[in-house]
Motif scaffolding. Structure first.
Motif, PDB file in Angstrom:
ATOM      1  N   GLU A   1      -4.795 104.131  83.099  1.00 54.27           N
ATOM      2  CA  GLU A   1      -3.367 103.587  82.807  1.00 54.27           C
ATOM      3  C   GLU A   1      -2.993 102.714  83.510  1.00 54.27           C
ATOM      4  O   GLU A   1      -3.260 103.122  84.790  1.00 54.27           O
ATOM      5  CB  GLU A   1      -2.295 104.338  82.158  1.00 54.27           C
ATOM      6  CG  GLU A   1      -2.304 105.389  80.869  1.00 54.27           C
ATOM      7  CD  GLU A   1      -3.148 106.551  80.900  1.00 54.27           C
ATOM      8  OE1 GLU A   1      -3.353 107.945  80.466  1.00 54.27           O
ATOM      9  OE2 GLU A   1      -3.802 106.388  82.534  1.00 54.27           O
TER      10      GLU A   1
ATOM     11  N   ASP B   1       0.156 102.137  85.511  1.00 54.42           N
ATOM     12  CA  ASP B   1       0.576 102.771  85.972  1.00 54.42           C
ATOM     13  C   ASP B   1       0.571 103.930  86.048  1.00 54.42           C
ATOM     14  O   ASP B   1       0.483 104.662  84.415  1.00 54.42           O
ATOM     15  CB  ASP B   1       2.303 102.653  85.696  1.00 54.42           C
ATOM     16  CG  ASP B   1       2.556 101.013  85.854  1.00 54.42           C
ATOM     17  OD1 ASP B   1       2.355 100.794  86.830  1.00 54.42           O
ATOM     18  OD2 ASP B   1       3.566 101.081  86.166  1.00 54.42           O
ATOM     19  N   ARG B   2      -0.311 105.181  86.383  1.00 54.26           N
ATOM     20  CA  ARG B   2      -0.197 106.356  86.411  1.00 54.26           C
ATOM     21  C   ARG B   2      -0.507 107.005  87.477  1.00 54.26           C
ATOM     22  O   ARG B   2      -0.490 106.370  88.922  1.00 54.26           O
ATOM     23  CB  ARG B   2      -1.834 106.726  85.980  1.00 54.26           C
ATOM     24  CG  ARG B   2      -3.140 106.189  86.243  1.00 54.26           C
ATOM     25  CD  ARG B   2      -4.063 106.175  86.021  1.00 54.26           C
ATOM     26  NE  ARG B   2      -5.245 105.688  86.935  1.00 54.26           N
ATOM     27  CZ  ARG B   2      -5.706 105.104  86.517  1.00 54.26           C
ATOM     28  NH1 ARG B   2      -5.325 103.799  86.236  1.00 54.26           N
ATOM     29  NH2 ARG B   2      -6.962 104.762  87.778  1.00 54.26           N
TER      30      ARG B   2
ATOM     31  N   LEU C   1      -1.216 106.720  92.578  1.00 53.05           N
ATOM     32  CA  LEU C   1      -0.018 106.094  92.247  1.00 53.05           C
ATOM     33  C   LEU C   1      -0.819 105.333  92.128  1.00 53.05           C
ATOM     34  O   LEU C   1      -1.143 103.616  93.034  1.00 53.05           O
ATOM     35  CB  LEU C   1       1.186 106.390  93.297  1.00 53.05           C
ATOM     36  CG  LEU C   1       2.038 106.191  92.048  1.00 53.05           C
ATOM     37  CD1 LEU C   1       3.720 106.651  92.540  1.00 53.05           C
ATOM     38  CD2 LEU C   1       2.704 104.674  92.372  1.00 53.05           C
ATOM     39  N   TYR C   2      -0.880 104.337  91.053  1.00 53.95           N
ATOM     40  CA  TYR C   2      -1.027 102.860  90.565  1.00 53.95           C
ATOM     41  C   TYR C   2       0.031 102.604  89.799  1.00 53.95           C
ATOM     42  O   TYR C   2       0.897 103.332  89.630  1.00 53.95           O
ATOM     43  CB  TYR C   2      -2.514 102.892  89.262  1.00 53.95           C
ATOM     44  CG  TYR C   2      -3.466 103.922  89.687  1.00 53.95           C
ATOM     45  CD1 TYR C   2      -5.231 103.015  89.850  1.00 53.95           C
ATOM     46  CD2 TYR C   2      -3.823 105.047  90.624  1.00 53.95           C
ATOM     47  CE1 TYR C   2      -6.311 103.630  90.839  1.00 53.95           C
ATOM     48  CE2 TYR C   2      -5.421 105.198  90.607  1.00 53.95           C
ATOM     49  CZ  TYR C   2      -5.927 104.921  90.951  1.00 53.95           C
ATOM     50  OH  TYR C   2      -7.386 104.849  91.327  1.00 53.95           O
ATOM     51  N   LYS C   3      -0.152 101.723  90.758  1.00 52.23           N
ATOM     52  CA  LYS C   3       0.874 100.300  89.916  1.00 52.23           C
ATOM     53  C   LYS C   3       0.449  99.428  89.046  1.00 52.23           C
ATOM     54  O   LYS C   3      -0.833  98.657  90.477  1.00 52.23           O
ATOM     55  CB  LYS C   3       2.080 100.270  90.413  1.00 52.23           C
ATOM     56  CG  LYS C   3       2.958 101.429  91.807  1.00 52.23           C
ATOM     57  CD  LYS C   3       3.593 101.606  90.153  1.00 52.23           C
ATOM     58  CE  LYS C   3       5.025 100.588  90.429  1.00 52.23           C
ATOM     59  NZ  LYS C   3       6.162 101.669  89.351  1.00 52.23           N
ATOM     60  N   ASP C   4       0.572  99.195  88.197  1.00 53.20           N
ATOM     61  CA  ASP C   4      -0.371  97.439  87.826  1.00 53.20           C
ATOM     62  C   ASP C   4      -1.951  97.724  87.815  1.00 53.20           C
ATOM     63  O   ASP C   4      -2.462  96.506  87.742  1.00 53.20           O
ATOM     64  CB  ASP C   4      -0.015  96.526  88.515  1.00 53.20           C
ATOM     65  CG  ASP C   4       1.764  96.445  87.839  1.00 53.20           C
ATOM     66  OD1 ASP C   4       2.278  96.258  86.863  1.00 53.20           O
ATOM     67  OD2 ASP C   4       2.406  95.916  89.012  1.00 53.20           O
TER      68      ASP C   4
ATOM     69  N   ARG D   1      -0.820 101.623  94.722  1.00 53.10           N
ATOM     70  CA  ARG D   1      -0.123 101.458  95.862  1.00 53.10           C
ATOM     71  C   ARG D   1       0.213 102.575  96.165  1.00 53.10           C
ATOM     72  O   ARG D   1       0.791 101.815  97.429  1.00 53.10           O
ATOM     73  CB  ARG D   1       1.090 101.499  94.515  1.00 53.10           C
ATOM     74  CG  ARG D   1       2.946 101.267  95.202  1.00 53.10           C
ATOM     75  CD  ARG D   1       2.626 100.466  95.891  1.00 53.10           C
ATOM     76  NE  ARG D   1       4.328  99.797  96.417  1.00 53.10           N
ATOM     77  CZ  ARG D   1       4.924 100.466  97.835  1.00 53.10           C
ATOM     78  NH1 ARG D   1       3.955 101.513  98.295  1.00 53.10           N
ATOM     79  NH2 ARG D   1       5.590 100.544  98.564  1.00 53.10           N
TER      80      ARG D   1
ATOM     81  N   LEU E   1       9.186 105.108  93.180  1.00 51.26           N
ATOM     82  CA  LEU E   1       8.015 104.310  92.836  1.00 51.26           C
ATOM     83  C   LEU E   1       7.175 104.281  91.116  1.00 51.26           C
ATOM     84  O   LEU E   1       6.755 103.812  90.741  1.00 51.26           O
ATOM     85  CB  LEU E   1       6.283 104.581  93.196  1.00 51.26           C
ATOM     86  CG  LEU E   1       7.020 104.179  94.867  1.00 51.26           C
ATOM     87  CD1 LEU E   1       5.409 104.487  96.420  1.00 51.26           C
ATOM     88  CD2 LEU E   1       7.410 102.667  95.269  1.00 51.26           C
ATOM     89  N   LEU E   2       7.926 105.893  91.211  1.00 50.61           N
ATOM     90  CA  LEU E   2       7.399 106.845  89.942  1.00 50.61           C
ATOM     91  C   LEU E   2       8.143 107.169  88.723  1.00 50.61           C
ATOM     92  O   LEU E   2       9.505 107.592  89.224  1.00 50.61           O
ATOM     93  CB  LEU E   2       6.574 108.014  90.491  1.00 50.61           C
ATOM     94  CG  LEU E   2       6.167 109.047  89.082  1.00 50.61           C
ATOM     95  CD1 LEU E   2       4.322 108.251  89.040  1.00 50.61           C
ATOM     96  CD2 LEU E   2       5.125 110.185  90.106  1.00 50.61           C
TER      97      LEU E   2
ATOM     98  N   VAL F   1       5.277 108.494  83.058  1.00 49.63           N
ATOM     99  CA  VAL F   1       4.514 108.171  83.368  1.00 49.63           C
ATOM    100  C   VAL F   1       3.319 108.844  83.606  1.00 49.63           C
ATOM    101  O   VAL F   1       3.036 110.124  83.337  1.00 49.63           O
ATOM    102  CB  VAL F   1       4.224 107.933  85.138  1.00 49.63           C
ATOM    103  CG1 VAL F   1       2.742 107.604  85.715  1.00 49.63           C
ATOM    104  CG2 VAL F   1       5.326 107.228  84.658  1.00 49.63           C
TER     105      VAL F   1
END
Length: 257
Positions: A129, A131-132, A144-147, A151, A244-245, A249
Motif C-alpha cells: 500500500e 501508506d503503510r 513508514l511509507y507515505k505515497d 517517509r 504521520l500515521l 493504516v
C-alpha cells in the motif's frame, strides 16, 4: 522493567481494552566516548573526514555530515549537531539493518561504502500500500511509507520472547505467556497522547495496531528485542510519529530470513 535474557518477571497485566499491552523500559548504559587517536608518525596519512572510524562520543564535521546524510535517506538521528550520541546511534542501527550490515556502534569502511550506495528497504509483504508501516522483527527496524515512498526509517525493539506471568483484566489468577510481537497484517487503531501508564510500564504516545500491541516511545530502545510485545521506538521519533500515521493504516509485521 524490560525483559532481559534469562530473566522472568511476574508483572500485572495492562488493563486496556481487556488485553495485555506494553512493556516497561530499562535504561541501558551508553557506550563511553572514545578519545580521538593521533598519529605520532609525520608520514602516516590522516584519515579522510568522511572515512574516519567513528564511535559513540565522537564529535566533528564528519559526524554532522553523517547525521545530514542519514536524514537525507529518511533516518532520524536527531539534531545534526556533530555529536555521535544515542539518537545518532539508533539511526545508525536502523541503517545497518536495512543494508544488511552487522549492527554495531563503531563505523568503519563497510559502513561508509554502504552510506555512499544505500539500499532501499525490502517490502515486508506482497501487498504494498502507498501508506503503510513495515516492521522487520529480525533486524529490528520499522519503515513508514507515505505515497509509496519511505517517509521514516527507525530502529525499534520488539518482544523479547521471554516467558512471564501476569493477570489479565478481571482475572484472579495470573496467565503465563511468551513476550512476543506477532507477525501478520494489521491496521492502526486506538491511540493515546503523552504517557499511558500501566502495570507493565509506561508507553509514550502509543498507537495500537494488534489488540494491546502498540508502537510507542520508550526511554530504552536497545539493539536487541526487549519488550513484552510492543514495538518500542526512540522518544524523539515518538514525538511526531502519531502525526504521520492515521487510523486504519496497514501494518505488516514479518521476520524475514
Amino acid at each position: 522493567m524490560g525483559l532481559r535474557k534469562a530473566t522472568v518477571l511476574p508483572i500485572p497485566a495492562v488493563l486496556l481494552a481487556g488485553v495485555l499491552t506494553g512493556c516497561k523500559t530499562v535504561d541501558e548504559a551508553a557506550s563511553p566516548p572514545t578519545p580521538t587517536r593521533s598519529s605520532s608518525s609525520p608520514s602516516a596519512p590522516k584519515p579522510s573526514p568522511t572515512h574516519r572510524k567513528l564511535k559513540p562520543g565522537a564529535k566533528g564535521a564528519d559526524v554532522k555530515a553523517l547525521q545530514r546524510r542519514l536524514k537525507e535517506l529518511r533516518y532520524d538521528p536527531g539534531k545534526a549537531d556533530g555529536r555521535y550520541g544515542p539518537s545518532t546511534q539508533l539511526a545508525v542501527w536502523a541503517f545497518q539493518g536495512v543494508n544488511r550490515l552487522k549492527q554495531t556502534s563503531t563505523l568503519g569502511k563497510p559502513f561508509w561504502r554502504a552510506l555512499d550506495h544505500p539500499k532501499d528497504p525490502r517490502p515486508m509483504a506482497k501487498r504494498r500500500e502507498a501508506d503503510r508501516v513495515d516492521v522487520d522483527l529480525r533486524r529490528q527496524y520499522l519503515v513508514l511509507y507515505k505515497d509509496g515512498r519511505p517517509r521514516l526509517i527507525t530502529h525499534v525493539s520488539s518482544g523479547s520472547g521471554e516467558y512471564y506471568c501476569a493477570k489479565d483484566r478481571g482475572a484472579t489468577v495470573a496467565r503465563c505467556r511468551y513476550a512476543t510481537t506477532g507477525t501478520g497484517d494489521f491496521e492502526t487503531g486506538r491511540r493515546a497522547s503523552g504517557w499511558e501508564i500501566s502495570p507493565l510500564g509506561q508507553l509514550y504516545n502509543p498507537v495500537y495496531f494488534n489488540g494491546g500491541i502498540a508502537f510507542h516511545g520508550a526511554l530504552d530502545v536497545p539493539r536487541y528485542p526487549a519488550s513484552h510485545g510492543c514495538v518500542r521506538m526512540p522518544m524523539h521519533i515518538a514525538e511526531y510519529f502519531p502525526d504521520l500515521l492515521g487510523t486504519g493504516v496497514p501494518v505488516h509485521v514479518r521476520r524475514p530470513a
